[in-house]
Design a protein around this motif. Sequence first.
Motif: not given
Length: 222
Positions: A131, A133, A160-163, A165, A188, A191-192
Amino acid sequence: MAVTFSDLHTADGLKALEAHLAGKTYVSGDAISKDDIKVFAAVPSKPGAESPNAARWYETVSAAVASRFPGKAIGVNLPGAGSAPAAAAPAAEAAKDDDDDLDLFGDETEEDKKAAEERVAAKASTKKKESGKSSVLLDVKPWDDETDMKKLEEAVRSVQMEGLTWGASKLVPVGYGIKKMTVMMTIVDDLVSVDSLIEDYLTVEPINEYVQSCDIVAFNKI
C-alpha cells in the motif's frame, strides 16, 4: 544543478537549510530528488523546533527513505522516541541506487521511466504490492484564545487507527492571541482517508470541544 550547504553539523549550516526550505517542500524542485537524499544524509538528526521548515522536510524525506529501505534505521526523532539512529547509510544507499525498480530520487528520462515500468510489470505477478503512503501536514484550529492547546493536542493524538502515525507538531500564532497547531502525520493510503479522519473524528464530540476546524496544508505521496 545540485544544491549544497555548508557543514550541516553546525548551527549556521542548519540556519541556511531552514532559510532555503521556507515555502518549499523539497530542497530542489517539486518532488523528492537526490539533492534531498544527500542533504538528509548530512544532517546528523532531526532539526528542533527552532527550525520548523527543516524539521518538516526531514520527516518527509525520512519517511520516503524508510519506505524505500524497510527495516533499516532512519534518523527521525519523533516526540517521545528518544535518540534516533544514524541516517547516513540508508540515505546514501538511496542516493546511489540507480538499479532498483523505481529511482524515486533521480531525474529520469522517458527511456528510464519506460524501462522501470517494464521491470515492475514483469515482477508484478510474483511480488506483493504494498500500500502507498502519504505524508500530511494538518492545521488544527481552536475555538478561541482561551482553548487549552495542550488538551487540544492530547485530544487530536488520542485518535488512533491502523495506518495512522502522528508526527511532530508545533503551535503557530494566527493573531488576537490565538494559536493554531500544525501537526505532521503519515498515513497508509488504503487504510486512512484524511477527509474522513477530519469529519468523523477530529471535528466531532468530544474532540470538537477544543477543535474548531482542520485544514490540509500539504499532502505528499511517499
